[in-house]
Structures are given as structure tokens and as C-alpha cells.
Design a protein around this motif. Sequence first.
Motif, mmCIF file in Angstrom:
data_model
loop_
_atom_site.group_PDB
_atom_site.id
_atom_site.type_symbol
_atom_site.label_atom_id
_atom_site.label_comp_id
_atom_site.label_asym_id
_atom_site.label_seq_id
_atom_site.Cartn_x
_atom_site.Cartn_y
_atom_site.Cartn_z
ATOM 1 N N VAL A 34 0.862 -1.179 0.000
ATOM 2 C CA VAL A 34 0.000 0.000 0.000
ATOM 3 C C VAL A 34 0.898 1.228 0.000
ATOM 4 O O VAL A 34 1.643 1.453 0.952
ATOM 5 C CB VAL A 34 -0.916 0.030 1.234
ATOM 6 N N VAL A 35 0.846 1.983 -1.076
ATOM 7 C CA VAL A 35 1.761 3.108 -1.250
ATOM 8 C C VAL A 35 1.034 4.422 -0.987
ATOM 9 O O VAL A 35 -0.115 4.598 -1.398
ATOM 10 C CB VAL A 35 2.351 3.093 -2.670
ATOM 11 N N ASP A 36 1.709 5.314 -0.298
ATOM 12 C CA ASP A 36 1.170 6.643 -0.035
ATOM 13 C C ASP A 36 1.179 7.457 -1.334
ATOM 14 O O ASP A 36 2.245 7.721 -1.885
ATOM 15 C CB ASP A 36 2.049 7.318 1.018
ATOM 16 N N PRO A 37 0.010 7.873 -1.824
ATOM 17 C CA PRO A 37 -0.024 8.592 -3.100
ATOM 18 C C PRO A 37 0.837 9.858 -3.076
ATOM 19 O O PRO A 37 1.467 10.201 -4.076
ATOM 20 C CB PRO A 37 -1.500 8.960 -3.268
ATOM 21 N N SER A 38 0.893 10.525 -1.935
ATOM 22 C CA SER A 38 1.644 11.781 -1.909
ATOM 23 C C SER A 38 3.142 11.534 -2.037
ATOM 24 O O SER A 38 3.882 12.409 -2.479
ATOM 25 C CB SER A 38 1.320 12.586 -0.653
ATOM 26 N N ALA A 39 3.593 10.336 -1.701
ATOM 27 C CA ALA A 39 5.004 10.019 -1.912
ATOM 28 C C ALA A 39 5.335 9.993 -3.402
ATOM 29 O O ALA A 39 6.473 10.199 -3.807
ATOM 30 C CB ALA A 39 5.352 8.681 -1.269
ATOM 31 N N LEU A 40 4.336 9.744 -4.227
ATOM 32 C CA LEU A 40 4.533 9.748 -5.676
ATOM 33 C C LEU A 40 4.063 11.060 -6.301
ATOM 34 O O LEU A 40 3.965 11.172 -7.517
ATOM 35 C CB LEU A 40 3.768 8.572 -6.307
ATOM 36 N N GLY A 41 3.763 12.032 -5.448
ATOM 37 C CA GLY A 41 3.326 13.316 -5.973
ATOM 38 C C GLY A 41 1.909 13.312 -6.503
ATOM 39 O O GLY A 41 1.539 14.168 -7.305
ATOM 40 N N LEU A 42 1.103 12.359 -6.066
ATOM 41 C CA LEU A 42 -0.288 12.308 -6.532
ATOM 42 C C LEU A 42 -1.205 12.802 -5.411
ATOM 43 O O LEU A 42 -1.778 12.015 -4.667
ATOM 44 C CB LEU A 42 -0.648 10.880 -6.938
ATOM 45 N N ASP A 43 -1.318 14.108 -5.296
ATOM 46 C CA ASP A 43 -2.044 14.679 -4.173
ATOM 47 C C ASP A 43 -3.470 15.054 -4.526
ATOM 48 O O ASP A 43 -4.156 15.704 -3.747
ATOM 49 C CB ASP A 43 -1.305 15.930 -3.666
ATOM 50 N N PHE A 44 -3.892 14.658 -5.697
ATOM 51 C CA PHE A 44 -5.158 15.129 -6.200
ATOM 52 C C PHE A 44 -6.001 13.947 -6.633
ATOM 53 O O PHE A 44 -5.541 13.081 -7.366
ATOM 54 C CB PHE A 44 -4.884 16.039 -7.399
#
Lengths: 150, 150
Positions: free
Chosen positions: B53-63
Motif C-alpha cells: 500500500v503506497v502513499d499517493p503523496s510520496a509519488l506526488g499524486l495529491d489530487f
Amino acid sequence: MDAMDRKILTELQMDGRLTITELAARVKLSVSPCHRRLRDLERSGAIRGYRAVVDPSALGLDFEALVFVTLGWEDRDTVASFEEAVAAVPHVLQAQRLFGDPDYLLRVAAADLTAFQQLYDQQLARLPGVQRLNSTLVMKNVVANRPLPD
Amino acid sequence: MDAMDRKILTELQMDGRLTITELAARVKLSVSPCHRRLRDLERSGAIRGYRAVVDPSALGLDFEALVFVTLGWEDRDTVASFEEAVAAVPHVLQAQRLFGDPDYLLRVAAADLTAFQQLYDQQLARLPGVQRLNSTLVMKNVVANRPLPD
DNA sequence: GCTGAAAGACGGACGTC
DNA sequence: GACGTCCGTCTTTCAGC
């Protein structure tokens, strides 16, 4: 968070039980640096955890619906107590607060239509602050929780 | 699929990297039968796989946004080609066909509003068979993909 | 990148309830 | 038929160099 880290995350999203040895081979790195990167990704929180993906029908949950929720008020207490209460309903698999109207979208699993109806009347409709519910049945999951893109 | 199998599934949904030793301890079984059950659950397809389970904000997907899709026609070819095309868009994390109107709900991730706008105009609006799109922004994930209930 | 010690995975055999 | 307790060997992990 460079390209190698992203490759590691991509691989682990596809198979969360890869051994370090296998993972290292796939991202073309040797075991030690791969191991260090993985440890750092876990510690930094980029990897939140690992989950088994379970087939809902194996648990007899063949029914899925979306429930749109409109709250009666938008003050802080109403929002907080609704969110706390909705998180305590196990059949609510996902809940998102939205901009605009309605206020929330819930994704709900149930055994069948009857079970859903009971859940709807006895739990969802009684959540604190709810003014109105509106639900839609899911016919088919076309894309189910795909890994995040790079 | 008895109560013990369900306990195993519950534990593995919370931590997909449990060792058999740990898992056996948690469900109060010894290692061998636990191992056998796990193997059977995997082979039968009750466990579809394991995911990090990956944190979206770690990949720059904040939206994140929801996109409702209405198709122009409901014939088999339109549906099939739409579903194939939507599954090929990596930023579409989830897609469900619904009963009633609209026809589909997509859950979409993007880096920011600009990226979403481009995705919307250049990819989603051009999917085959689309008559109308309607989108809503996600303010907050209140419950994110919880394990299935028993 | 390599090494080594400890831990875990995985299958089999066999006795018990 | 499912559990438990051995056993063996192979693989993986993970810290230290």
C-alpha cells in the motif's frame, strides 16, 4: 524518491510478497542497496503497509453499492461525528468527503440485496447528521484498485 | 471456508507480510495446518495476491477526483471498447459500471489540478462512446480501502 | 558488494482425536 | 479429515565489514 524508488514501489504494488532477492533482480540492483532502499521507503511512510487482496465472493460478499450522503449541517461537530461513526461500520469499505453536493460517497459491500437493505436502514440511515441518502448498485468492477501510476 | 479460514484472511488483510509462524500464532493454530490452509486459500483464488500500500503523496499524486461517465449508446460494442480503453489509462485507479444513470464511476489520481484538467480533456473525454462527463473533487479520504468484513 | 549467523519457508512422515 | 509435532533442507533476512 528517484526513479529506482519508483520502480521498487511499482514492483511491490504488483506483488507485495516479493523477496528482496527477487525485487533486486527485477529493478536491476544488487540485494544490499535494494534492501536499504526498501527499509527507508517503509520508514518514511511511502509504503504504508502490505495487504492480502481477498476475493469478496469467497467471503460471500457478492453485492456492492455506492451510497451518496448529504448531511443536514456542515458544522465541525456534525462532520466529525459522522466521520467517526461511518468509519466504525465494517461494511463501508471506502468513504470519501467530496466538494459540492453530496457531501460523502461511501462504497459498501454486502452479502446480497436483503443484507444491503438492512445495512442501509439500520446503520447507514442512522449515522449522525445524515439528512439524505441516495444509492446506486454496482453492476461490474471494470478496474479494481489498480497500482498508482509513476 | 470456515471460521479459521476467515481469521487467516482477516490477519493477512491487515498485514500481508506476516510469516507463517506469526500468522499461526495469531490465529492460534500450529504452523503446518496454517501453512496448508494458506496454500489452499491461495490456490482456490480466495487470496488474489498481495500488494504494497503506497502513499499517493510520496509519488506526488495529491489530487483525486471522481468522474461520472454517461455513454452515448448502450450496445455491446460501445461498452466493450469503452471498458477496454478506460482500463488502459493508468491514472484511472478504479472504474465501476453502475445500474441506472450515469453508466460508470471512475476514481482518478493526478498530481494537481492542472494535470487533472489535461487528463480530463485529453484522455477521459476522448474515450470511445463517451457522451458526457461529470466530475467531483475528493476533499478527504475518510475510510481508505478497508479490509473486507467477516 | 560480500559474508555469516539466525530465522523462516516448505514438504514429508506419522500419531491422535 | 483436520490437527499437532517432529524432521530435513533450502532460501531469505539483515547487520557488520
